[in-house]
Design an enzyme around this catalytic site. Structure first.
Site, short mmCIF file in Angstrom:
data_model
loop_
_atom_site.label_atom_id
_atom_site.label_comp_id
_atom_site.label_asym_id
_atom_site.label_seq_id
_atom_site.Cartn_x
_atom_site.Cartn_y
_atom_site.Cartn_z
N ARG A 125 1.12 -1.39 0.02
CA ARG A 125 0.10 -0.46 0.14
C ARG A 125 0.40 1.22 0.40
O ARG A 125 0.32 2.22 0.16
CB ARG A 125 -1.05 -0.13 0.90
N ARG A 170 -18.26 -4.75 9.45
CA ARG A 170 -15.95 -4.31 9.31
C ARG A 170 -16.87 -2.93 10.74
O ARG A 170 -17.39 -1.91 10.00
CB ARG A 170 -15.62 -4.10 8.74
#
Ligand code: AMP
Length: 214
Positions: free
Chosen positions: A87, A160
């Site tokens: 990332r 989530r």
């Protein structure tokens, strides 16, 4: 073959990775899943990263590179799918170095292109099986009417903690600031393929298959 699935949160990386695990005996390495596991097991590292994840920020390169490094010692079966890693540019460099150390490389880096409005809609509609983590979406892939997970039959579904509009905004910012430069990085290395991540799930899968079968 080892591949990276690259794309913003909600692009469908996890869904496609699971499809490849089933269809091609590949291994999914999701740093998000590993961090969520650490978070719920209450380890010291888990406690440290929990707040960062809930805010939608990136955890340190050192932690995620360490997680990936450990996994590279395991059996690699039909190849590795890096899902949500790398990332940052530092993570991309570290991955190249780690793979080289194991005598391996990347077969493909697949950018899943989606537009931002669609992402927000997808993410706020997302739920996951509390038992096996299969991902559902109220719009594109609803939980079956029986209320049972298609993969494991469990009947409990959760959302989530970071799938809300506020942390999503932060996750998108992190993506554009720190992760999207990887698109240019892999393009310049001649390793990038782009696909339309907004097509339906099977069509996206077919686009990925065409790249892997090339
Ligand atoms: P994901 O499940 O891939 O959306 O990741 C959920 C969260 O875990 C992210 O918002 C970050 O806080 C953290 N995370 C996952 N992978 C990485 C990574 N490669 N580098 C830094 N943070 C990560």
């Amino acid at each position: 073959m080892n591949i990276i699935l690259l794309g913003p949160p909600g692009a469908g990386k996890g869904t496609q990775a699971r499809r490849l695990v089933e269809g091609r005996d590949m291994i999914q390495l999701s740093t998000g899943d590993m961090l969520r596991e650490a978070k719920s097991s209450g380890t010291e590292m888990g406690e440290r990263v929990a707040k960062i994840m809930d805010r939608g920020e990136l955890v340190t390169d050192e932690i995620v590179i360490g997680l990936i490094e450990e996994k590279l010692n395991d059996d690699r079966k039909g190849g590795l799918i890096f899902d949500g890693f790398p990332r940052t540019l530092a993570q991309a460099d570290a991955l190249a170095e780690l793979l080289a150390r194991h005598g391996e490389d990347l077969g493909a880096v697949i950018e899943m292109q989606v537009d931002d409005d669609a992402l927000v809609k997808r993410i706020v509609a997302r739920s996951v099986c509390a038992n096996c983590g299969e991902v559902y979406n109220d719009i594109t892939k609803p939980v079956p009417e029986s209320g049972e997970c298609t993969q494991c039959g469990a009947t409990e579904f959760t959302r989530r903690g970071d799938d809300n509009e506020e942390s999503l905004k932060q996750r998108l910012l992190e993506y554009y600031k720190k992760t999207s430069p990887l698109i240019g990085y892999y393009y310049a290395k001649n390793e990038l393929d782009r696909i339309d991540g907004l097509a339906d799930i099977d069509e996206v899968g077919e686009q990925i298959d065409r790249i892997l079968d090339r």
